[in-house]
Design an enzyme around this catalytic site. Structure first.
Site, PDB file in Angstrom:
ATOM      1  N   ARG A   1     -11.987   7.181 -18.049  1.00  0.00           N
ATOM      2  CA  ARG A   1     -12.142   8.355 -18.908  1.00  0.00           C
ATOM      3  C   ARG A   1     -10.789   9.034 -19.130  1.00  0.00           C
ATOM      4  NH1 ARG A   1     -17.912  11.191 -17.279  1.00  0.00           N
ATOM      5  NH2 ARG A   1     -19.182   9.311 -17.585  1.00  0.00           N
TER       6      ARG A   1
ATOM      7  N   ASN B   1     -15.475   5.221 -13.891  1.00  0.00           N
ATOM      8  CA  ASN B   1     -15.172   6.516 -14.500  1.00  0.00           C
ATOM      9  C   ASN B   1     -13.679   6.816 -14.575  1.00  0.00           C
ATOM     10  OD1 ASN B   1     -18.126   8.200 -13.157  1.00  0.00           O
ATOM     11  ND2 ASN B   1     -17.828   7.149 -15.110  1.00  0.00           N
TER      12      ASN B   1
ATOM     13  N   ASP C   1     -26.395  11.976 -15.229  1.00  0.00           N
ATOM     14  CA  ASP C   1     -25.857  11.554 -16.520  1.00  0.00           C
ATOM     15  C   ASP C   1     -26.104  12.622 -17.583  1.00  0.00           C
ATOM     16  OD1 ASP C   1     -24.550   9.853 -18.238  1.00  0.00           O
ATOM     17  OD2 ASP C   1     -26.309   8.612 -18.659  1.00  0.00           O
TER      18      ASP C   1
ATOM     19  N   ARG D   1     -32.764   8.730 -13.370  1.00  0.00           N
ATOM     20  CA  ARG D   1     -31.588   8.809 -14.249  1.00  0.00           C
ATOM     21  C   ARG D   1     -31.883   9.778 -15.382  1.00  0.00           C
ATOM     22  NH1 ARG D   1     -27.204   4.468 -16.326  1.00  0.00           N
ATOM     23  NH2 ARG D   1     -25.981   5.943 -17.557  1.00  0.00           N
TER      24      ARG D   1
ATOM     25  N   HIS E   1     -19.179  19.136 -16.914  1.00  0.00           N
ATOM     26  CA  HIS E   1     -19.115  18.745 -15.500  1.00  0.00           C
ATOM     27  C   HIS E   1     -19.247  19.959 -14.583  1.00  0.00           C
ATOM     28  CE1 HIS E   1     -18.282  14.659 -16.581  1.00  0.00           C
ATOM     29  NE2 HIS E   1     -17.212  15.005 -17.268  1.00  0.00           N
TER      30      HIS E   1
END
Length: 244
Positions: free
Chosen positions: A76, A73, A25, A191, A42
């Site tokens: 998006r 996702n 994340d 996370r 990304h």
């Protein structure tokens, strides 16, 4: 939360978790902080995965599962989704070219029918190659949702039951109908980015996982950050509902 980075975390390599899972994340926020488009985050996140995957393999972790793209996702912006899918495509082609050298295994969790035929072909080729190797296994969750996985497993069991081939239903039997069949449950779920929720990630498999949250954004996550998570895991007292 993450440990103080002013001191080096001490990790006992003889007591590593067998299976570590990570929610990757913070890619978009990482890019925004630098005045870059979210898509750039990304690309840097993919490099972080490559770095941490190699590190886990080097220190002896048997399984690494990452939440790369969820069923949610798809909401998006289309450009961002296209970029993520092109990164997956590029990564898979690179992975196939070096699998023989590095001899790591790959599995994929998620509903593949929603992915491009080319990406599905690359995933199948990587899994087929993986049958020839031992060692660290990378599990990539692509188009994955935990609740969706459970429904998928229920349908598969129901089909087997209707055909008269299903064994009596137990937790172990049900686990064999999940995407993760044959893989031990994660000992540790990490996370990044400061969020403190699982977001539909491995709800069945993570029932007794240790949870570790860090403010570090995924593209900035380093081997040292991994060591901090592993050191914290080794300080935990895991009783699985019992007492010592």
């Amino acid at each position: 939360m993450a440990n103080d980075k002013t001191t080096a975390p001490q990790v006992d390599l003889s007591r590593l978790p067998r299976h570590v899972a990570i929610i990757l994340d913070g890619n978009g926020r990482w890019a925004k902080k630098r005045g870059l488009p979210r898509t750039a985050g990304h690309a840097y996140g993919a490099e972080a995965f490559r770095r941490i995957g190699n590190y886990c393999k080097a220190i002896g972790i048997e399984y690494l599962t990452v939440y790369a793209f969820s069923t949610e996702n798809w909401r998006r912006p289309p450009e961002e989704v296209r970029t993520i899918m092109s990164i997956f495509d590029k990564y898979m082609k690179e992975a196939l070219s070096i699998m023989e050298r590095d001899r790591f295994k790959m599995r994929f969790f998620g509903e593949r029918s929603g992915l491009s035929p080319e990406l599905q072909r690359l995933m199948a080729a990587a899994e087929e190659k993986s049958t020839h190797y031992d060692g660290c296994q990378m599990n990539l969750c692509i188009n994955y949702g935990g609740r969706d996985e459970i429904l998928h497993a229920v349908r598969r069991y129901a089909e087997a039951y209707k055909a008269g081939t299903a064994p009596e239903l137990t937790e172990d039997v049900f686990s064999n109908y999940l995407y993760s069949a044959g893989i031990p449950d994660p000992d540790l779920i990490i996370r990044t980015s400061g969020e403190q929720r699982l977001s539909n990630f491995l709800p069945w498999q993570g029932a007794y996982s240790e949870l570790y949250f860090t403010d570090v954004l995924w593209p900035d996550f380093t081997e040292r950050d991994m060591d901090a998570a592993l050191a914290e895991f080794q300080r935990r007292d895991r009783r699985f509902g019992g007492v010592k």
